[in-house]
Design a protein around this motif. Structure first.
Motif, PDB file in Angstrom:
ATOM      1  N   ALA A  30      28.253  36.107  38.630  1.00 12.98           N
ATOM      2  CA  ALA A  30      28.689  37.248  39.421  1.00 12.98           C
ATOM      3  C   ALA A  30      29.250  36.789  40.753  1.00 12.98           C
ATOM      4  CB  ALA A  30      27.501  38.187  39.674  1.00 12.98           C
ATOM      5  N   PRO A  31      30.430  37.296  41.185  1.00 13.83           N
ATOM      6  CA  PRO A  31      31.000  36.928  42.474  1.00 13.83           C
ATOM      7  C   PRO A  31      30.387  37.754  43.585  1.00 13.83           C
ATOM      8  CG  PRO A  31      32.475  38.388  41.311  1.00 13.83           C
ATOM      9  CD  PRO A  31      31.311  38.157  40.408  1.00 13.83           C
ATOM     10  N   GLU A  32      29.100  37.583  43.873  1.00 13.83           N
ATOM     11  CA  GLU A  32      28.424  38.370  44.899  1.00 13.83           C
ATOM     12  C   GLU A  32      28.827  37.858  46.276  1.00 13.83           C
ATOM     13  OE1 GLU A  32      26.731  40.976  44.405  1.00 13.83           O
ATOM     14  OE2 GLU A  32      26.450  40.892  42.261  1.00 13.83           O
ATOM     15  N   ALA A  33      29.394  38.752  47.084  1.00 16.96           N
ATOM     16  CA  ALA A  33      29.886  38.361  48.399  1.00 16.96           C
ATOM     17  C   ALA A  33      28.848  38.662  49.466  1.00 16.96           C
ATOM     18  CB  ALA A  33      31.179  39.119  48.702  1.00 16.96           C
ATOM     19  N   GLY A  34      28.768  37.777  50.461  1.00 17.22           N
ATOM     20  CA  GLY A  34      27.960  38.020  51.637  1.00 17.22           C
ATOM     21  C   GLY A  34      26.471  37.800  51.460  1.00 17.22           C
ATOM     22  N   MET A  93      56.643  51.641  24.263  1.00 19.29           N
ATOM     23  CA  MET A  93      56.225  50.236  24.265  1.00 19.29           C
ATOM     24  C   MET A  93      54.766  50.146  24.700  1.00 19.29           C
ATOM     25  SD  MET A  93      58.897  48.684  23.171  1.00 19.29           S
ATOM     26  CE  MET A  93      58.587  46.939  23.464  1.00 19.29           C
ATOM     27  N   GLU A  94      54.064  49.155  24.143  1.00 18.81           N
ATOM     28  CA  GLU A  94      52.666  48.920  24.497  1.00 18.81           C
ATOM     29  C   GLU A  94      52.587  48.249  25.865  1.00 18.81           C
ATOM     30  OE1 GLU A  94      49.306  47.459  21.686  1.00 18.81           O
ATOM     31  OE2 GLU A  94      50.047  45.678  22.729  1.00 18.81           O
ATOM     32  N   HIS A  95      51.607  48.676  26.655  1.00 12.61           N
ATOM     33  CA  HIS A  95      51.439  48.122  28.000  1.00 12.61           C
ATOM     34  C   HIS A  95      50.021  47.577  28.157  1.00 12.61           C
ATOM     35  CE1 HIS A  95      55.285  49.519  29.678  1.00 12.61           C
ATOM     36  NE2 HIS A  95      55.144  50.514  28.813  1.00 12.61           N
ATOM     37  N   MET A  96      49.932  46.262  28.321  1.00 20.37           N
ATOM     38  CA  MET A  96      48.633  45.654  28.584  1.00 20.37           C
ATOM     39  C   MET A  96      48.112  46.137  29.933  1.00 20.37           C
ATOM     40  SD  MET A  96      48.821  41.718  27.217  1.00 20.37           S
ATOM     41  CE  MET A  96      49.968  41.181  28.480  1.00 20.37           C
ATOM     42  N   GLN A  97      46.795  46.261  30.041  1.00 19.49           N
ATOM     43  CA  GLN A  97      46.166  46.670  31.297  1.00 19.49           C
ATOM     44  C   GLN A  97      44.794  46.003  31.379  1.00 19.49           C
ATOM     45  OE1 GLN A  97      46.262  50.966  30.875  1.00 19.49           O
ATOM     46  NE2 GLN A  97      44.596  50.976  29.392  1.00 19.49           N
ATOM     47  N   HIS A  98      44.485  45.478  32.552  1.00 27.00           N
ATOM     48  CA  HIS A  98      43.245  44.715  32.724  1.00 27.00           C
ATOM     49  C   HIS A  98      42.649  44.962  34.103  1.00 27.00           C
ATOM     50  CE1 HIS A  98      46.138  42.001  30.447  1.00 27.00           C
ATOM     51  NE2 HIS A  98      45.212  42.227  29.534  1.00 27.00           N
ATOM     52  N   ILE A  99      41.328  44.786  34.188  1.00 28.10           N
ATOM     53  CA  ILE A  99      40.679  44.578  35.477  1.00 28.10           C
ATOM     54  C   ILE A  99      40.692  43.075  35.718  1.00 28.10           C
ATOM     55  CG2 ILE A  99      38.544  44.741  36.792  1.00 28.10           C
ATOM     56  CD1 ILE A  99      37.854  47.252  35.243  1.00 28.10           C
ATOM     57  N   HIS A 100      41.334  42.668  36.817  1.00 27.18           N
ATOM     58  CA  HIS A 100      41.433  41.254  37.174  1.00 27.18           C
ATOM     59  C   HIS A 100      40.504  40.951  38.345  1.00 27.18           C
ATOM     60  CE1 HIS A 100      45.170  39.783  35.036  1.00 27.18           C
ATOM     61  NE2 HIS A 100      45.307  41.097  34.872  1.00 27.18           N
ATOM     62  N   GLY A 101      40.011  39.711  38.404  1.00 31.71           N
ATOM     63  CA  GLY A 101      39.176  39.299  39.531  1.00 31.71           C
ATOM     64  C   GLY A 101      38.847  37.827  39.467  1.00 31.71           C
ATOM     65  N   PHE A 102      38.045  37.391  40.440  1.00 29.66           N
ATOM     66  CA  PHE A 102      37.642  35.983  40.544  1.00 29.66           C
ATOM     67  C   PHE A 102      36.153  35.870  40.233  1.00 29.66           C
ATOM     68  CE2 PHE A 102      41.345  36.487  43.221  1.00 29.66           C
ATOM     69  CZ  PHE A 102      42.114  35.386  42.884  1.00 29.66           C
ATOM     70  N   GLY A 134      43.556  36.915  40.235  1.00 30.45           N
ATOM     71  CA  GLY A 134      42.569  36.239  39.404  1.00 30.45           C
ATOM     72  C   GLY A 134      42.775  36.466  37.909  1.00 30.45           C
ATOM     73  N   SER A 135      41.779  36.091  37.149  1.00 30.83           N
ATOM     74  CA  SER A 135      41.860  36.154  35.688  1.00 30.83           C
ATOM     75  C   SER A 135      41.401  37.520  35.172  1.00 30.83           C
ATOM     76  CB  SER A 135      40.994  35.058  35.065  1.00 30.83           C
ATOM     77  OG  SER A 135      39.639  35.226  35.454  1.00 30.83           O
ATOM     78  N   VAL A 136      41.527  37.719  33.888  1.00 28.90           N
ATOM     79  CA  VAL A 136      41.110  38.979  33.268  1.00 28.90           C
ATOM     80  C   VAL A 136      39.583  39.027  33.182  1.00 28.90           C
ATOM     81  CG1 VAL A 136      41.129  40.341  31.152  1.00 28.90           C
ATOM     82  CG2 VAL A 136      43.234  39.220  31.930  1.00 28.90           C
TER      83      VAL A 136
END
Length: 204
Positions: A30-34, A93-102, A134-136
């Motif tokens: 998990a990218p827990e900040a702070g 047309m198909e459209h990819m959609q993602h939540i991206h992050g680090f 970032g990545s998917v």
């Protein structure tokens, strides 16, 4: 030839990002900040899996696509309910959609500026956007197909891991438009930051 090379690179990049998503899911980092202390961090992660929160996303265009939209994300424990509407997409047309992050750093995802176009072709490719968003983390499948009015109206639910936490560190990216007469399903066309709507106050 340029279009073929660009399209091939895009597909390879998409496969690499989807692979990184699978790796993230397995590691559940998990990218827990702070949080400086490991014990506090772990306690926060455990507690966060039981939070109810609502997030909103304002989707704005990338690459001059003309795409815009809104999304609402409801988090209940480890489940996400995603409601997304967008317009200006390539019809039929198909459209990819993602939540991206680090995952491996505390870096917040942001929507890429035009300076992300490192090869100077006037477009931000999927790969050129990775240093910014970032990545998917969560692929928002099944990917929708825009209707004849260039719109999508999407809703689905997903189980998520700690890898996607905290959600407000992440962005949603929509993909897919014609480039030089060829449909590129990987090119980013809209992006928006997840923002907390209810400051963690659930409906329980």
């Amino acid at each position: 030839m340029k279009n073929i090379i660009q399209k091939t690179i895009g597909y390879v990049a998409a496969a690499a990002i989807l692979f990184s998503f699978n790796a993230c899911e397995q590691s559940e980092v998990a990218p827990e900040a702070g949080l400086a202390a490991q014990g506090v961090q772990e306690a926060h992660q455990t507690k966060s899996m039981n939070l109810d929160q609502t997030y909103t996303v304002q989707l704005t265009e990338l690459n001059g696509s003309g795409v815009s939209g809104m999304a609402t994300i409801e988090l209940t424990g480890d489940m996400l309910n995603v409601y997304l509407q967008a317009s200006g997409l390539t019809p039929n047309m198909e459209h990819m959609q993602h939540i991206h992050g680090f995952v491996t750093t505390n870096q917040n995802s942001v929507c890429p500026p035009m300076s992300a176009d490192t090869n100077g072709d006037g477009l931000i490719s999927l790969v050129e956007g990775i240093p910014f968003y970032g990545s998917v983390l969560v692929p928002l499948t099944p990917y929708p197909t825009a209707d004849a009015m260039r719109m999508v109206d999407f809703m689905n639910s997903y189980a998520i891991t700690k890898a996607a936490r905290p959600l407000q560190n992440n962005v949603i990216v929509l993909h897919g438009m014609y480039v030089n007469g060829v449909y590129d399903p990987t090119i980013p066309v809209a992006c928006g930051q997840l923002k907390v709507a209810n400051q963690g106050k659930g409906s329980r």
